[in-house]
Structure formats: structure tokens, C-alpha cells
Design a protein around this motif. Structure first.
Motif, PDB file in Angstrom:
ATOM      1  N   ALA A 144       1.047  -1.026   0.072  1.00 59.54           N
ATOM      2  CA  ALA A 144       0.369   0.175   0.067  1.00 59.54           C
ATOM      3  C   ALA A 144       1.406   1.558   0.211  1.00 59.54           C
ATOM      4  N   ALA A 145       1.987   0.946   0.642  1.00 67.46           N
ATOM      5  CA  ALA A 145       2.890   2.422   0.924  1.00 67.46           C
ATOM      6  C   ALA A 145       3.597   2.504  -0.517  1.00 67.46           C
ATOM      7  N   ALA A 146       3.764   1.165  -1.032  1.00 71.11           N
ATOM      8  CA  ALA A 146       4.411   1.777  -2.661  1.00 71.11           C
ATOM      9  C   ALA A 146       4.639   2.355  -3.266  1.00 71.11           C
ATOM     10  N   TRP A 147       3.043   0.930  -2.654  1.00 71.74           N
ATOM     11  CA  TRP A 147       1.879   1.995  -4.701  1.00 71.74           C
ATOM     12  C   TRP A 147       1.713   3.058  -4.397  1.00 71.74           C
ATOM     13  N   THR A 148       1.238   3.413  -3.669  1.00 72.19           N
ATOM     14  CA  THR A 148       1.122   4.796  -3.449  1.00 72.19           C
ATOM     15  C   THR A 148       1.735   5.998  -2.968  1.00 72.19           C
ATOM     16  N   ALA A 149       3.362   5.458  -2.588  1.00 72.45           N
ATOM     17  CA  ALA A 149       4.298   6.198  -3.621  1.00 72.45           C
ATOM     18  C   ALA A 149       4.891   6.776  -5.053  1.00 72.45           C
ATOM     19  N   TRP A 150       4.565   5.496  -5.692  1.00 72.93           N
ATOM     20  CA  TRP A 150       5.149   5.743  -7.142  1.00 72.93           C
ATOM     21  C   TRP A 150       3.707   5.672  -7.864  1.00 72.93           C
ATOM     22  N   ILE A 151       2.896   5.839  -7.392  1.00 69.84           N
ATOM     23  CA  ILE A 151       1.823   6.373  -8.126  1.00 69.84           C
ATOM     24  C   ILE A 151       1.708   7.878  -7.772  1.00 69.84           C
ATOM     25  N   VAL A 152       1.294   8.550  -7.241  1.00 72.18           N
ATOM     26  CA  VAL A 152       1.420   9.820  -6.347  1.00 72.18           C
ATOM     27  C   VAL A 152       2.817  10.675  -6.729  1.00 72.18           C
ATOM     28  N   GLY A 153       3.669  10.169  -7.319  1.00 78.81           N
ATOM     29  CA  GLY A 153       4.403  10.135  -7.342  1.00 78.81           C
ATOM     30  C   GLY A 153       5.140  10.538  -8.952  1.00 78.81           C
ATOM     31  N   ALA A 154       5.178   9.413 -10.145  1.00 75.73           N
ATOM     32  CA  ALA A 154       4.715   9.732 -10.716  1.00 75.73           C
ATOM     33  C   ALA A 154       3.620  10.698 -11.650  1.00 75.73           C
ATOM     34  N   VAL A 155       2.171  10.408 -11.115  1.00 70.05           N
ATOM     35  CA  VAL A 155       1.856  11.321 -11.981  1.00 70.05           C
ATOM     36  C   VAL A 155       2.161  12.906 -11.345  1.00 70.05           C
ATOM     37  N   ALA A 156       2.138  13.116 -10.221  1.00 69.98           N
ATOM     38  CA  ALA A 156       2.865  14.905 -10.238  1.00 69.98           C
ATOM     39  C   ALA A 156       3.786  14.549 -10.488  1.00 69.98           C
ATOM     40  N   THR A 157       5.583  14.144 -10.676  1.00 71.34           N
ATOM     41  CA  THR A 157       6.758  14.050 -11.578  1.00 71.34           C
ATOM     42  C   THR A 157       6.285  14.471 -13.312  1.00 71.34           C
ATOM     43  N   ILE A 158       5.321  13.741 -13.335  1.00 72.01           N
ATOM     44  CA  ILE A 158       5.014  13.847 -15.016  1.00 72.01           C
ATOM     45  C   ILE A 158       4.454  14.873 -15.214  1.00 72.01           C
ATOM     46  N   VAL A 159       3.028  15.529 -14.536  1.00 71.65           N
ATOM     47  CA  VAL A 159       2.457  16.535 -14.415  1.00 71.65           C
ATOM     48  C   VAL A 159       3.570  17.885 -14.245  1.00 71.65           C
ATOM     49  N   GLY A 160       4.198  17.622 -13.048  1.00 73.30           N
ATOM     50  CA  GLY A 160       5.254  18.975 -13.011  1.00 73.30           C
ATOM     51  C   GLY A 160       5.783  19.218 -14.121  1.00 73.30           C
ATOM     52  N   VAL A 161       6.569  18.255 -14.072  1.00 74.34           N
ATOM     53  CA  VAL A 161       8.155  18.246 -15.849  1.00 74.34           C
ATOM     54  C   VAL A 161       7.522  18.870 -16.357  1.00 74.34           C
ATOM     55  N   TRP A 162       5.735  18.324 -17.124  1.00 74.23           N
ATOM     56  CA  TRP A 162       5.139  18.950 -18.285  1.00 74.23           C
ATOM     57  C   TRP A 162       4.162  20.495 -17.576  1.00 74.23           C
TER      58      TRP A 162
END
Length: 112
Positions: A81-99
């Protein structure tokens, strides 16, 4: 602030998810890094939403990237639960942030 940047809203919501999710799991896996990094990401997104002179879009992106790598860095990659939350939240926010950061780079400031 001449235009609402939806990327800042995504950063704010992603930070809130990372901040609040450990309380929903009921275990301590990844709680401290996710809560601290989630709070930093939420604050960076909130400052950007409010148009305050605060962190840049790259700062929020850096916090998002830190959330993404935190399961490996802090040793909770085995806690699903912790790892998938970090990966999903981190990936979405990183992609949107770079964009958002690359779009902001191409904009010219409005004349006042």
C-alpha cells in the motif's frame, strides 16, 4: 497571476494524498517519509495556486520525484500500500510537474 495552472492543483492534491494516505492504511510502513514529502509537495502546490512568490514548478517536481523514489530510499518497497501510493502519486505529480514547468518556461511574463 494571469492564468490558473491546473498542474499546481494536481501537485496540491497529490501532496495531500501522500500526506493523508498512511493514516488510512493502519500500519506504519513509509509513514514518515510520505507525510513529510507529501506536506512539502502540498505546500509547494498551494503556494503556486495562490500565486505567491514561493517555490518554482521545478521545486514541486523535485518533491514529487522524491516521493516516487522514497520506497527504495527508505526501505518500504515491500509494503504494497505504501509503495504503490508513493509510486503512483510520485509518477503522476512528476509527469504533470515536468509538463507544467516546461510550459511555464516558454511563457513570457505579462506586462504590468
Amino acid at each position: 497571476m494571469d492564468k490558473f495552472a491546473w498542474q499546481d492543483g494536481v501537485a496540491f492534491v497529490a501532496g495531500l494524498v501522500a500526506l493523508l494516505a498512511p493514516k488510512l492504511w493502519g500500519d506504519d510502513a513509509g509513514e514518515q517519509p510520505l507525510m513529510v514529502l507529501g506536506a512539502l509537495l502540498a505546500l509547494a502546490g498551494l503556494y503556486a495556486l495562490l500565486g505567491a512568490a514561493g517555490p518554482s514548478a521545478w521545486t514541486a517536481t523535485a518533491f514529487a520525484l522524491l516521493i516516487f523514489v522514497s520506497p527504495w530510499a527508505f526501505g518500504f518497497a515491500g509494503a504494497d500500500a505504501a509503495a504503490w501510493t508513493a509510486w503512483i502519486v510520485g509518477a503522476v505529480a512528476t509527469i504533470v510537474g515536468v509538463w507544467g514547468a516546461t510550459q511555464a518556461r516558454g511563457r513570457t511574463p505579462a506586462a504590468t
